[in-house]
Motif scaffolding. Structure first.
Motif, short mmCIF file in Angstrom:
data_model
loop_
_atom_site.label_atom_id
_atom_site.label_comp_id
_atom_site.label_asym_id
_atom_site.label_seq_id
_atom_site.Cartn_x
_atom_site.Cartn_y
_atom_site.Cartn_z
N MET A 146 14.70 5.86 51.63
CA MET A 146 14.65 6.72 52.83
C MET A 146 16.03 6.78 53.48
N ALA A 147 16.45 7.96 53.85
CA ALA A 147 17.79 8.13 54.41
C ALA A 147 17.86 7.57 55.83
N SER A 148 18.92 6.85 56.13
CA SER A 148 19.14 6.40 57.51
C SER A 148 19.75 7.54 58.30
N GLU A 149 19.82 7.37 59.64
CA GLU A 149 20.42 8.46 60.42
C GLU A 149 21.90 8.64 60.07
N PHE A 150 22.54 7.52 59.60
CA PHE A 150 23.96 7.64 59.24
C PHE A 150 24.11 8.50 58.00
N ASP A 151 23.20 8.31 57.03
CA ASP A 151 23.22 9.16 55.83
C ASP A 151 23.02 10.62 56.21
N LEU A 152 22.05 10.86 57.11
CA LEU A 152 21.74 12.24 57.49
C LEU A 152 22.94 12.89 58.17
N ILE A 153 23.57 12.16 59.07
CA ILE A 153 24.75 12.70 59.77
C ILE A 153 25.84 13.03 58.76
N GLU A 154 26.10 12.07 57.88
CA GLU A 154 27.15 12.24 56.87
C GLU A 154 26.85 13.44 55.97
N ARG A 155 25.61 13.54 55.52
CA ARG A 155 25.24 14.58 54.55
C ARG A 155 25.19 15.98 55.17
N TYR A 156 24.66 16.08 56.38
CA TYR A 156 24.35 17.42 56.91
C TYR A 156 25.19 17.86 58.10
N PHE A 157 25.79 16.94 58.83
CA PHE A 157 26.43 17.38 60.07
C PHE A 157 27.93 17.06 60.18
N ALA A 158 28.36 16.00 59.51
CA ALA A 158 29.74 15.53 59.75
C ALA A 158 30.78 16.60 59.41
N ALA A 159 30.50 17.39 58.38
CA ALA A 159 31.48 18.41 57.97
C ALA A 159 30.85 19.80 57.95
N LEU A 160 29.93 20.05 58.90
CA LEU A 160 29.18 21.32 58.87
C LEU A 160 30.06 22.52 59.20
N THR A 161 31.02 22.34 60.09
CA THR A 161 31.87 23.48 60.49
C THR A 161 33.34 23.08 60.39
N PRO A 162 34.23 24.05 60.19
CA PRO A 162 35.66 23.76 60.29
C PRO A 162 35.96 23.33 61.73
N LEU A 163 36.93 22.44 61.91
CA LEU A 163 37.20 21.94 63.27
C LEU A 163 38.09 22.88 64.06
N GLY A 164 39.09 23.44 63.42
CA GLY A 164 39.91 24.43 64.12
C GLY A 164 40.88 23.83 65.12
N GLU A 165 41.62 24.74 65.71
CA GLU A 165 42.70 24.39 66.63
C GLU A 165 42.17 23.68 67.87
N GLY A 166 42.88 22.68 68.33
CA GLY A 166 42.52 22.03 69.59
C GLY A 166 41.53 20.90 69.42
N ILE A 167 40.92 20.76 68.23
CA ILE A 167 40.01 19.64 68.00
C ILE A 167 40.84 18.53 67.36
N VAL A 168 41.09 17.47 68.12
CA VAL A 168 41.92 16.37 67.63
C VAL A 168 41.12 15.50 66.67
N GLN A 169 39.85 15.28 67.02
CA GLN A 169 38.99 14.42 66.20
C GLN A 169 37.54 14.88 66.30
N GLY A 170 36.90 15.08 65.16
CA GLY A 170 35.52 15.55 65.13
C GLY A 170 34.54 14.39 64.99
N PRO A 171 33.39 14.61 64.31
CA PRO A 171 32.37 13.58 64.19
C PRO A 171 32.89 12.34 63.45
#
Ligand code: ADP
Ligand code: MG
Length: 321
Positions: free
Chosen positions: A1-26
């Motif tokens: 069973m996936a932990s919430e860390f796995d879920l974040i890593e798999r589906y959300f951590a790199a979901l969108t490009p960060l773009g200008e002005g974002i120094v640090q994302g998830p």
């Protein structure tokens, strides 16, 4: 069973490009962003709860889309350009197929409007989705609800009422997923480009989430003015007319249907000729009335004169009647 860390890593951590002005994302304890000089940050948060804001069994991709559309519409109403968002997701179980669909819809609208997902939270519990959005607007250029003045034209974007018609179809049990009216309910189009282009032109603006009459009522109350709506000028698509089957239902959907995420805004007469009219970038806009000194909301119909409309503080049932 996936932990919430796995879920974040798999589906959300790199979901969108960060773009200008974002120094640090998830990934760390906080995200970090820069705000450009001479810029204000417009910030809003909304929660969608199952059965309250969307029917049970709504496709997870549609929930993902709509949860961010609400916030983007708030940014549009302030003339702010989308910058970043955070997502707090509560799900009953680690159902990966559901989360993958949700992330697909959320990612699709985020990329369409170039907003970066920079952080969030994933917890277990009854399904609910909270999205915070932030946008940039040059200092002093934000559109507020309180600026409407007597003589201003009143405008609305798109075709309000279609989402309510879509909901009625769904509840009637005779809708297909690709029904255009149901699409208007499930995949609203936040008027981001229009909102940004209204800075310096509109005197007041709001996004229509609770119904055109009620939301225009908020502008009227905040500005201390009233309005006359030209009922014959209200925009209605062929699809909406056909679904309504009659004028009374049609007008009810247009004035009191919710969930459209169109913009309602006021424009001083000397600015009306400068309004953006390029439908391919800002969508359609329609002049529907005029701001007046007399408080309250009235309707004008050709041949029938003035009719009182419940406007600010609209109630479906008025017990004094
Ligand atoms: P913390 O224990 O510090 O709250 P979390 O385990 O909740 O950290 O989150 C770890 C990292 O993953 C954080 O940077 C957080 O912002 C990010 N994150 C968590 N959930 C999401 C999500 N749904 N979307 C994007 N980023 C997320
Ligand atoms: Mg956390």
């Amino acid at each position: 069973m996936a932990s919430e860390f796995d879920l974040i890593e798999r589906y959300f951590a790199a979901l969108t490009p960060l773009g200008e002005g974002i120094v640090q994302g998830p990934g760390d304890d906080c995200a970090r962003v820069r705000v450009p000089p001479d810029t204000e940050l417009a910030v809003s948060v909304d929660t969608l709860v199952e059965s309250v804001h969307f029917p049970e069994k709504t496709d997870a991709a549609d929930i993902g889309w709509k949860s961010l559309a609400c916030g983007l519409s708030d940014l549009a109403a302030m003339a702010a350009r989308p910058a970043w968002c955070t997502l707090a997701l509560t799900v009953p179980a680690a159902d990966e197929a559901w989360i993958a669909r949700f992330a697909e819809g959320f990612g699709a609208i985020a990329r369409t409007y170039a907003i970066a997902l920079i952080g969030g939270d994933v917890t277990r519990g009854p399904l609910s989705v909270t999205v915070q959005v932030a946008g940039h607007v040059p200092v002093g250029r934000a559109l507020v609800r309180s600026g409407a003045r007597v003589g201003d034209g009143i405008y609305v974007s798109g075709a309000p009422g279609e989402a309510a018609a879509g909901l009625a179809r769904l509840q009637g049990g005779n809708a297909t997923a690709d029904d255009p009216l149901v699409q208007r309910l499930n995949r609203p189009t936040p008027r981001v480009e229009l909102g940004a282009r209204l800075a310096g032109l509109a005197s007041a603006c709001i996004d229509v989430s609770d119904g055109l009459a009620a939301d225009l009522g908020h502008i009227l109350a905040a500005s201390g003015v009233g309005a006359a709506l030209e009922l014959d000028a209200l925009p209605a698509s062929e699809a909406l007319r056909a679904a309504a089957g009659g004028d009374e239902q049609l007008q009810h959907w247009i004035l009191h249907g919710g969930d459209d995420y169109e913009l309602c805004f006021c424009v001083p007469p000397e600015q009306e000729a400068s309004l953006p009219r390029d439908e391919s970038t800002v969508g359609s806009i329609t002049r529907i009335g005029t701001i007046e000194a007399d408080v309250g909301l009235r309707g004008i119909r050709a041949g029938a004169g003035r009719v009182t409309l419940a406007g600010s503080g609209y109630r479906h049932f008025d017990l004094s009647e």
